[in-house]
Design a protein around this motif. Structure first.
Motif, PDB file in Angstrom:
ATOM      1  N   PHE A  47       0.844  -1.193   0.000  1.00 11.27           N
ATOM      2  CA  PHE A  47       0.000   0.000   0.000  1.00 11.27           C
ATOM      3  C   PHE A  47       0.881   1.245   0.000  1.00 11.27           C
ATOM      4  CE2 PHE A  47      -3.069  -3.031   1.978  1.00 11.27           C
ATOM      5  CZ  PHE A  47      -4.086  -2.886   1.053  1.00 11.27           C
ATOM      6  N   SER A  48       0.502   2.231  -0.802  1.00 14.52           N
ATOM      7  CA  SER A  48       1.318   3.440  -0.934  1.00 14.52           C
ATOM      8  C   SER A  48       1.234   4.300   0.318  1.00 14.52           C
ATOM      9  CB  SER A  48       0.859   4.255  -2.145  1.00 14.52           C
ATOM     10  OG  SER A  48      -0.479   4.685  -1.983  1.00 14.52           O
ATOM     11  N   GLY A  49       2.222   5.155   0.502  1.00 14.35           N
ATOM     12  CA  GLY A  49       2.215   6.131   1.580  1.00 14.35           C
ATOM     13  C   GLY A  49       2.938   5.720   2.841  1.00 14.35           C
ATOM     14  N   GLY A  50       3.407   4.476   2.919  1.00 14.49           N
ATOM     15  CA  GLY A  50       4.178   4.048   4.077  1.00 14.49           C
ATOM     16  C   GLY A  50       3.363   3.569   5.256  1.00 14.49           C
ATOM     17  N   ALA A  51       2.017   3.624   5.154  1.00 20.39           N
ATOM     18  CA  ALA A  51       1.171   3.203   6.274  1.00 20.39           C
ATOM     19  C   ALA A  51       0.962   1.699   6.300  1.00 20.39           C
ATOM     20  CB  ALA A  51      -0.181   3.907   6.222  1.00 20.39           C
ATOM     21  N   HIS A  52       1.274   1.031   5.190  1.00 23.53           N
ATOM     22  CA  HIS A  52       1.124  -0.431   5.083  1.00 23.53           C
ATOM     23  C   HIS A  52      -0.323  -0.883   5.264  1.00 23.53           C
ATOM     24  CE1 HIS A  52       5.665  -1.290   6.118  1.00 23.53           C
ATOM     25  NE2 HIS A  52       5.496  -0.418   5.132  1.00 23.53           N
ATOM     26  N   THR A  53      -1.287  -0.039   4.877  1.00 25.05           N
ATOM     27  CA  THR A  53      -2.697  -0.392   5.042  1.00 25.05           C
ATOM     28  C   THR A  53      -3.565   0.387   4.067  1.00 25.05           C
ATOM     29  OG1 THR A  53      -4.540  -0.511   6.623  1.00 25.05           O
ATOM     30  CG2 THR A  53      -3.076   1.371   6.805  1.00 25.05           C
ATOM     31  N   ASN A  54      -4.735  -0.164   3.780  1.00 26.70           N
ATOM     32  CA  ASN A  54      -5.741   0.569   3.014  1.00 26.70           C
ATOM     33  C   ASN A  54      -6.624   1.409   3.929  1.00 26.70           C
ATOM     34  OD1 ASN A  54      -7.118  -1.562   4.280  1.00 26.70           O
ATOM     35  ND2 ASN A  54      -8.623  -1.731   2.638  1.00 26.70           N
ATOM     36  N   HIS A 104      -1.666   2.490  12.665  1.00 27.78           N
ATOM     37  CA  HIS A 104      -2.785   1.899  11.935  1.00 27.78           C
ATOM     38  C   HIS A 104      -2.978   0.430  12.306  1.00 27.78           C
ATOM     39  CE1 HIS A 104      -2.834   5.609   9.719  1.00 27.78           C
ATOM     40  NE2 HIS A 104      -1.593   5.429   9.324  1.00 27.78           N
ATOM     41  N   GLU A 105      -1.919  -0.231  12.734  1.00 30.09           N
ATOM     42  CA  GLU A 105      -2.047  -1.612  13.199  1.00 30.09           C
ATOM     43  C   GLU A 105      -2.891  -1.715  14.463  1.00 30.09           C
ATOM     44  OE1 GLU A 105       2.261  -3.111  11.420  1.00 30.09           O
ATOM     45  OE2 GLU A 105       1.958  -2.981  13.579  1.00 30.09           O
TER      46      GLU A 105
END
Length: 667
Positions: A47-54, A104-105
């Motif tokens: 996933f883009s942006g470095g957050a590793h999440t949608n 975000h996790e």
């Protein structure tokens, strides 16, 4: 009432109010319904942006569902179980690198803590599913313990810090969106396993055997992270032995897990540590940004400590005041506290709990007041998009994320008020197209006494920027007019523009408007307004009605990279870099030579000079033989945008109106 009396009153409330975790109230049914409707959250480093999440935007639904189920609301059960099993699917589990993505996790790890303490849900999971949850929770505990430990070698040496996958976008002392994720990850791990078990996990951690266990249980995201150094030996990722040494006898600023409330209190004081204000520079902001849009005079608790830090903070480019970043501290903090409460680690009579109730009541009241009144952020040296209920409420999950405070934690802590439904949405949201129905004054501020900027004639068009705000018996709206003027006008003097006046992309549908066929050199200008940054949306010219990318010859695009670009033959390029911002109206002017199949384009941000984006660019390769252009096409593959104020100027010809679109002549 004085601040001292407020503190004493809150202390009295907390001392006598001792609901158990089993009595934790649930979110409102409206919040539960919104959480059920939200997308399922997934994790992956792709996933883009470095957050590793949608789920960087809508995250929080999983927590609302878990809390609802914990409180006995069975309507949440089906979607909650679906989310749990979705998270346990190989390749959708958290990456657990211990850095920026940790915030975000929390939408997964906090959910697991609450679910483990909700027998009706936990007992529906298989032994294999519970084992996978245990491994995910152990991984996030170890990863976050490593990046926040006093014994971390990078921390001890006061050098660049690295996550388990070598990522350098972290520091245990950075702003709350980092701290709440990283340090909170240790607290939620402790809440899940229990203090003694969590300490044992860290003290006895064996990297090689854990990596093998991850691989055997098919958790590829976490396996990739924990195996990073082995797979990438020249990377900056820590070795297994380095991780083992750092997490053994874990302490955070001298506090072990036995002193978990002191660790939590450090988070609280940082996240909710500022004095309430209306924006940077005493509410004046910077260039109109970093400030509340309206309601500054009635801002509650002004000057009282408890405001979320990111409303008065800094970053590498200087001062920062951002609702978006403040919200990114609010969400994980809510979940960190909920995890401690549900797992039985919250003592309402403790000085930490009393302070938390006081600070959070101040800060969360301030947060949602600013959401209701509108807030224009300032971060990384530039203005951010307007945040309010119409613009951000849906995409950011305001319904369920607010309910976790209003309907869950607020009554749990014995605070008065309870649920406060969001205000009715304003008649016009940010970006809405309007038409002046009676000539009106355009003023610099929302006041009848404010300096006059210009006059807007009957029939003039513009785009709503913010509002409404009431002053002097008038409902004021801030408008960006198609002639470039910006200011506040009386809401009685305009109405919504007819749909034929603009093109608003949505749902990946092609929009087309026919124009008089152009075979020579001509100029066309129009406004483009992106709904967000990093979208993929364009407006361009084609020979006929377009339904595929290859049919559009000359294109100006809001690119996924966050800049404006244009098509040059077989690829998108930009003669000069122009980052775009959500909600800002940009004037585009294209000069097109159909015979040569070339075009040039400039894009002008409000109040700035025109920026050349295309200079004699070639038509798209598929249109290399085009002989005429007779259509305006708009399309958004990601996000949405509005195209308006279209003016067509043929060679030596006066402006003419595209079919079905109204032309606005500029002075």
């Amino acid at each position: 009432m004085t601040k001292e009396l407020v503190s004493k009153a809150l202390a009295g409330i907390c001392a006598v109010y001792s609901l158990s975790a089993a009595e934790l109230p649930g979110p409102s049914q409206a919040a539960v319904d919104a959480a059920i409707a939200a997308p399922l959250i997934s994790f992956n480093r792709s996933f883009s942006g470095g957050a590793h999440t949608n789920g960087a935007f809508f995250g929080g639904a999983s927590i609302a569902l878990a809390v609802a189920a914990h409180g006995g609301n069975t309507s949440a059960d089906g979607r909650l179980l679906e989310q749990i099993r979705w998270t346990l699917t190989a390749g959708k589990e958290p990456t657990a690198n211990g850095g920026y993505p940790a915030q975000h996790e929390r939408h997964a790890t906090g959910m697991f803590v609450i679910v483990k303490n909700t027998p009706r849900i936990w007992n529906q999971l298989t032994a294999t599913e519970k084992t996978r949850i245990d491994l995910i929770m152990k991984a996030t505990l170890v990863a976050n313990a490593f990046t926040t430990s006093d014994n971390n070698p990078y921390v001890k040496a006061n050098t660049q810090e690295y996550a388990l996958d070598g990522d350098d976008n972290l520091n245990r002392d950075w702003n709350p969106n980092y701290r709440e994720g990283m340090i909170g990850g240790v607290l939620t791990g402790m809440a899940y396993f229990g203090t003694a078990n969590a300490k044992t996990i860290l003290a006895d951690y064996n990297h090689a055997s854990f990596v093998a266990e991850l691989n055997a249980n098919d958790l590829p995201n976490i396996y990739e992270t924990f195996n990073w150094k082995t797979a990438n030996p020249t990377s900056k990722a820590p070795s297994g032995s380095t991780i083992e040494a750092a997490v053994d006898s874990y302490k955070y600023y001298g506090n072990s897990l036995d002193s978990y409330l002191k660790i939590y209190e450090a988070l609280l004081k940082d996240t909710y540590g500022q004095k309430v204000n209306a924006g940077l520079n005493d509410g004046a902001g910077i260039g109109g940004a970093g400030k509340i849009v309206s309601g500054a005079d009635t801002l509650p608790n002004k000057g009282v400590t408890g405001m979320l830090k990111e409303f008065d903070s800094s970053d590498a480019n200087g001062k920062r005041s951002s609702f978006i970043y403040a919200f990114d501290g609010y969400r994980p903090h809510m979940t960190n506290q909920l995890s401690l409460i549900v797992a039985g680690y919250w003592d309402p009579s403790s000085t930490t709990a009393i302070l938390a109730v006081s600070r959070m009541n101040i800060g969360n009241t301030d947060l949602w007041y600013k959401a209701e009144k509108g807030y224009i952020g300032y971060a990384k040296g530039k203005a951010q998009a307007l945040v309010d209920y119409p613009s951000y409420g849906g995409s950011r999950g305001f319904a369920y994320n607010r309910s976790l405070w209003d309907d869950v934690l607020k009554p749990f802590h014995g605070l008065p008020g309870g649920s406060e439904p969001p205000p009715d949405p304003p008649a016009f949201s940010g970006g809405a197209r309007i038409e002046i129905t009676a000539a009106t004054n355009v003023r610099a501020e929302a006041s009848a006494n404010a300096p006059l900027v210009s006059n807007a004639a009957d029939g003039a068009f513009g785009s709503i920027m913010s509002g409404p705000t009431s002053a002097d018996g008038i409902e004021w709206w801030q408008v960006y007019f198609d002639n470039g003027a910006t200011g506040w006008i009386d809401g009685a003097d305009f109405a919504g523009a007819p749909a034929s006046e603009y093109m608003a992309t949505t749902g990946a549908a092609w929009l087309n408007k026919a124009i008089a066929a152009q075979t020579g050199t001509f100029t066309i200008s129009f406004n483009m307004r992106p709904s967000a940054t990093n979208i993929d949306a364009f407006t361009g010219l084609s020979s006929t009605s377009a339904s595929a990318f290859g049919g559009v010859a000359a294109v100006v695009r809001f690119a996924p990279t966050g800049v404006v670009d244009a098509r040059n033959g077989g690829s998108y390029q930009a003669a000069n870099e122009l980052p775009y911002q959500a909600g800002v109206v940009y004037k585009v002017q294209m000069t097109i030579n159909v015979a040569a199949r070339t075009y040039s384009a400039t894009v002008t941000p409000p109040g700035s000079a025109a920026v050349v984006i295309a200079n004699n660019y070639a038509f798209r390769s598929e249109q290399a033989s085009a002989t005429s252009l007779a259509n305006i096409a708009a399309y958004a593959q990601v996000g949405s945008h509005v195209t308006s104020a279209i003016v067509l100027q043929g060679g030596g010809m006066p402006p003419s109106a595209p079919t079905g679109l109204r032309v606005i002549e500029r002075p």
